[in-house]
Design a protein around this motif. Structure first.
Motif, PDB file in Angstrom:
ATOM      1  N   LEU A   1       0.773  -1.187   0.113  1.00  0.00           N
ATOM      2  CA  LEU A   1      -0.004  -0.043   0.119  1.00  0.00           C
ATOM      3  C   LEU A   1       0.900   1.022  -0.050  1.00  0.00           C
ATOM      4  CD1 LEU A   1      -2.879   1.351   0.245  1.00  0.00           C
ATOM      5  CD2 LEU A   1      -2.492   1.138   2.636  1.00  0.00           C
ATOM      6  N   MET A   2       0.832   1.897  -1.143  1.00  0.00           N
ATOM      7  CA  MET A   2       1.879   3.275  -1.439  1.00  0.00           C
ATOM      8  C   MET A   2       1.073   4.586  -1.182  1.00  0.00           C
ATOM      9  SD  MET A   2       4.297   1.597  -4.009  1.00  0.00           S
ATOM     10  CE  MET A   2       5.722   2.713  -3.577  1.00  0.00           C
ATOM     11  N   HIS A   3       1.799   5.344  -0.845  1.00  0.00           N
ATOM     12  CA  HIS A   3       1.052   6.999  -0.784  1.00  0.00           C
ATOM     13  C   HIS A   3       1.865   7.700  -1.885  1.00  0.00           C
ATOM     14  CE1 HIS A   3       0.499  11.076   1.109  1.00  0.00           C
ATOM     15  NE2 HIS A   3      -0.406  10.710   0.394  1.00  0.00           N
ATOM     16  N   LEU A   4       1.527   7.913  -2.982  1.00  0.00           N
ATOM     17  CA  LEU A   4       2.278   8.541  -3.974  1.00  0.00           C
ATOM     18  C   LEU A   4       1.642   9.916  -4.785  1.00  0.00           C
ATOM     19  CD1 LEU A   4       2.380   5.174  -6.205  1.00  0.00           C
ATOM     20  CD2 LEU A   4       4.313   6.092  -4.619  1.00  0.00           C
ATOM     21  N   PRO A   5       1.399  10.844  -3.814  1.00  0.00           N
ATOM     22  CA  PRO A   5       0.965  11.952  -4.157  1.00  0.00           C
ATOM     23  C   PRO A   5       1.631  12.787  -5.343  1.00  0.00           C
ATOM     24  CG  PRO A   5       2.227  12.164  -2.178  1.00  0.00           C
ATOM     25  CD  PRO A   5       2.192  10.789  -2.433  1.00  0.00           C
ATOM     26  N   ALA A   6       3.064  12.883  -5.449  1.00  0.00           N
ATOM     27  CA  ALA A   6       3.620  13.524  -6.410  1.00  0.00           C
ATOM     28  C   ALA A   6       3.266  12.680  -7.887  1.00  0.00           C
ATOM     29  CB  ALA A   6       4.912  13.656  -6.169  1.00  0.00           C
ATOM     30  N   LEU A   7       3.541  11.517  -7.756  1.00  0.00           N
ATOM     31  CA  LEU A   7       3.191  10.580  -9.017  1.00  0.00           C
ATOM     32  C   LEU A   7       1.865  10.668  -9.449  1.00  0.00           C
ATOM     33  CD1 LEU A   7       5.047   8.809 -10.776  1.00  0.00           C
ATOM     34  CD2 LEU A   7       4.214   6.770  -9.382  1.00  0.00           C
ATOM     35  N   ALA A   8       0.834  10.966  -8.653  1.00  0.00           N
ATOM     36  CA  ALA A   8      -0.485  11.345  -8.945  1.00  0.00           C
ATOM     37  C   ALA A   8      -0.681  12.519  -9.654  1.00  0.00           C
ATOM     38  CB  ALA A   8      -1.486  11.045  -7.677  1.00  0.00           C
ATOM     39  N   LEU A   9       0.070  13.605  -9.345  1.00  0.00           N
ATOM     40  CA  LEU A   9      -0.073  14.928 -10.052  1.00  0.00           C
ATOM     41  C   LEU A   9       0.698  14.645 -11.263  1.00  0.00           C
ATOM     42  CD1 LEU A   9       0.544  17.101  -6.961  1.00  0.00           C
ATOM     43  CD2 LEU A   9      -1.726  16.991  -8.158  1.00  0.00           C
ATOM     44  N   SER A  10       1.586  13.839 -11.611  1.00  0.00           N
ATOM     45  CA  SER A  10       2.271  14.022 -12.701  1.00  0.00           C
ATOM     46  C   SER A  10       1.527  13.247 -13.930  1.00  0.00           C
ATOM     47  CB  SER A  10       3.763  13.209 -12.481  1.00  0.00           C
ATOM     48  OG  SER A  10       3.520  11.849 -12.671  1.00  0.00           O
ATOM     49  N   ASP A  11       2.183  13.259 -15.117  1.00  0.00           N
ATOM     50  CA  ASP A  11       1.895  12.667 -16.439  1.00  0.00           C
ATOM     51  C   ASP A  11       2.438  11.382 -16.647  1.00  0.00           C
ATOM     52  OD1 ASP A  11       4.351  13.663 -16.943  1.00  0.00           O
ATOM     53  OD2 ASP A  11       3.663  15.072 -18.674  1.00  0.00           O
TER      54      ASP A  11
ATOM     55  N   LEU B   1       8.610   2.261  -7.934  1.00  0.00           N
ATOM     56  CA  LEU B   1       7.673   3.411  -7.685  1.00  0.00           C
ATOM     57  C   LEU B   1       7.957   4.249  -6.601  1.00  0.00           C
ATOM     58  CD1 LEU B   1       4.525   0.785  -7.917  1.00  0.00           C
ATOM     59  CD2 LEU B   1       4.809   2.810  -9.481  1.00  0.00           C
ATOM     60  N   GLN B   2       8.622   3.609  -5.717  1.00  0.00           N
ATOM     61  CA  GLN B   2       9.140   4.952  -4.905  1.00  0.00           C
ATOM     62  C   GLN B   2      10.340   5.641  -5.230  1.00  0.00           C
ATOM     63  OE1 GLN B   2      11.955   3.269  -1.946  1.00  0.00           O
ATOM     64  NE2 GLN B   2      11.381   4.697  -0.271  1.00  0.00           N
ATOM     65  N   SER B   3      10.879   5.007  -6.049  1.00  0.00           N
ATOM     66  CA  SER B   3      12.197   5.826  -6.866  1.00  0.00           C
ATOM     67  C   SER B   3      11.419   7.115  -7.690  1.00  0.00           C
ATOM     68  CB  SER B   3      12.868   5.204  -7.699  1.00  0.00           C
ATOM     69  OG  SER B   3      13.881   6.042  -8.282  1.00  0.00           O
ATOM     70  N   GLU B   4      10.361   6.547  -8.386  1.00  0.00           N
ATOM     71  CA  GLU B   4       9.904   7.543  -9.406  1.00  0.00           C
ATOM     72  C   GLU B   4       9.058   8.681  -8.382  1.00  0.00           C
ATOM     73  OE1 GLU B   4       8.956   9.327 -12.694  1.00  0.00           O
ATOM     74  OE2 GLU B   4      10.406   7.521 -12.485  1.00  0.00           O
ATOM     75  N   GLU B   5       8.409   8.235  -7.267  1.00  0.00           N
ATOM     76  CA  GLU B   5       7.783   9.228  -6.459  1.00  0.00           C
ATOM     77  C   GLU B   5       8.643  10.342  -6.007  1.00  0.00           C
ATOM     78  OE1 GLU B   5       4.708  10.088  -5.472  1.00  0.00           O
ATOM     79  OE2 GLU B   5       5.020  11.100  -3.837  1.00  0.00           O
ATOM     80  N   ASN B   6       9.864   9.802  -5.556  1.00  0.00           N
ATOM     81  CA  ASN B   6      10.869  10.593  -5.059  1.00  0.00           C
ATOM     82  C   ASN B   6      11.312  11.582  -6.115  1.00  0.00           C
ATOM     83  OD1 ASN B   6      10.830   9.611  -2.420  1.00  0.00           O
ATOM     84  ND2 ASN B   6      12.445   8.121  -2.706  1.00  0.00           N
TER      85      ASN B   6
END
Length: 352
Positions: free
Chosen positions: A182-192, A249-254
């Motif tokens: 279960l991941m929290h990905l707020p920045a990725l969710a905003l990106s294209d 995914l964590q790397s991309e979120e960062n």
């Protein structure tokens, strides 16, 4: 209060172990979960069982499970004995699935630490679940494997050399294992980049869902990633593939967080501090509004914009502000407005 719900209150008063944010990468990954589906040999699958057969399976499985490590001392909840509200509270806590509404002679055993549970007579006869904070799929698998081995010493399960473990749903055939994070990905969710990344993972057999699994919508930028099938690979291979996907995914979120910070810091800070201000002052909070603001505040905490509430408190807030948890906490039925008022009151208190 329904007497059958009495045990639920004690359970809800203790924090679920996976919310304590003590695991690796806890700022991005809330929990790691492994589930194993098993069915008893010589019995019909639950969907084809008569009530007497389901009762026999429930009594036998419960008696045997209470003797294995991690489930000794577990609390038992009869899912056709507790109210719908009690069932919903277990779903909110991720201790029971959101399967068919009426499940006669079904139940769930939950360990004292709430990190190991066993559902009996849900979609399959047995659904063993282990759940740990942060990125710790290997430990979740190690514990699940140990409990599974002990259960199989006491019960004969349906297995063939051609198909592996036999399950009610074809997607679980083989190992019967579902590994998820279960991941929290707020920045990725905003990106294209989000849709492209999810598509890439899909091609590798990793699926994205909402926090409550199949059929649930993504809210609060919480995504659950898991393996699509469990046939043709070893259990360890599946676990490692999901863990690798989580790290990617964590790397991309960062990266996306760094990009947001460098390109749009004022807008990002404004979004976060507005969210924090509303949560600390609101008098009415719907669940959807709370979840949206909670996500922004959790992002702000991870960026170091403030240092309270702490990560474990935010994780526990996520569960405690769900509708069934609120009603149990208040010990009364709440209409929609009363629920929003109660949620706002309790969230404000956590920002003092």
């Amino acid at each position: 209060m329904n007497p059958d719900d009495a045990g639920i209150i004690g359970l809800l008063q203790q924090p679920a172990g996976w919310t304590n944010a003590s695991g690796k990468e806890a700022e991005t990954i809330l929990s790691s979960r492994v589930r194993l589906a098993r069915n008893l040999q010589n019995y019909n699958f639950p969907g084809r069982c008569r009530e007497a057969e389901r009762r026999e399976i429930l009594d036998f499985s419960k008696e045997q499970a209470l003797q294995v490590n991690y489930l000794k001392g577990a609390a038992f909840f009869s899912l056709d004995g507790i109210t719908k509200l009690g069932r919903r509270a277990l779903e909110e806590r991720r201790m029971a699935g959101s399967g068919p509404g009426e499940q006669l002679q079904s139940g769930v055993l939950i360990s004292p630490e709430q990190n190991v549970s066993l559902m009996i007579n849900e979609e399959d006869h047995l659904r063993l679940q282990t759940i740990f904070p942060g990125l710790d799929l290997l430990e979740a698998f190690r514990v699940a494997d140990q409990v599974d081995d002990q259960l199989q010493e006491r019960m004969e399960v349906a297995f063939t050399s051609d198909h592996g473990f036999l399950t009610a749903c074809p997607s679980n055939l083989g190992t019967g294992l579902r590994a998820s994070v279960l991941m929290h990905l707020p920045a990725l969710a905003l990106s294209d980049q989000r849709e492209a990344l999810i598509e890439q993972l899909s091609q590798k057999g990793i699926v994205a869902r909402g926090a409550y699994g199949e059929g649930s919508r993504v809210k609060a930028n919480l995504f659950q990633f898991s393996n699509r099938t469990s046939l043709g690979k070893s259990e360890l291979e599946i676990v490692e593939e999901v863990e690798q996907a989580a790290r990617s995914l964590q790397s991309e979120e960062n990266k996306q967080r760094d990009d947001l910070w460098s390109r749009s810091r004022p807008e990002l800070e404004d979004r976060v501090f507005r969210a924090r201000a509303v949560l600390s002052q609101a008098r009415l909070l719907s669940l959807d509004e709370f979840l949206s603001l909670w996500s922004a505040v959790r992002l702000g905490l991870s960026l170091g914009l403030f240092d309270s509430p702490k990560l474990p408190e935010l994780n526990r807030m996520l569960i405690a502000m769900q509708p069934a948890h609120l009603q149990f906490a208040c010990d009364r039925t709440l209409d929609a407005t009363q629920e929003d008022i109660e949620r706002a009151d309790r969230v404000r208190a956590m920002f003092v």
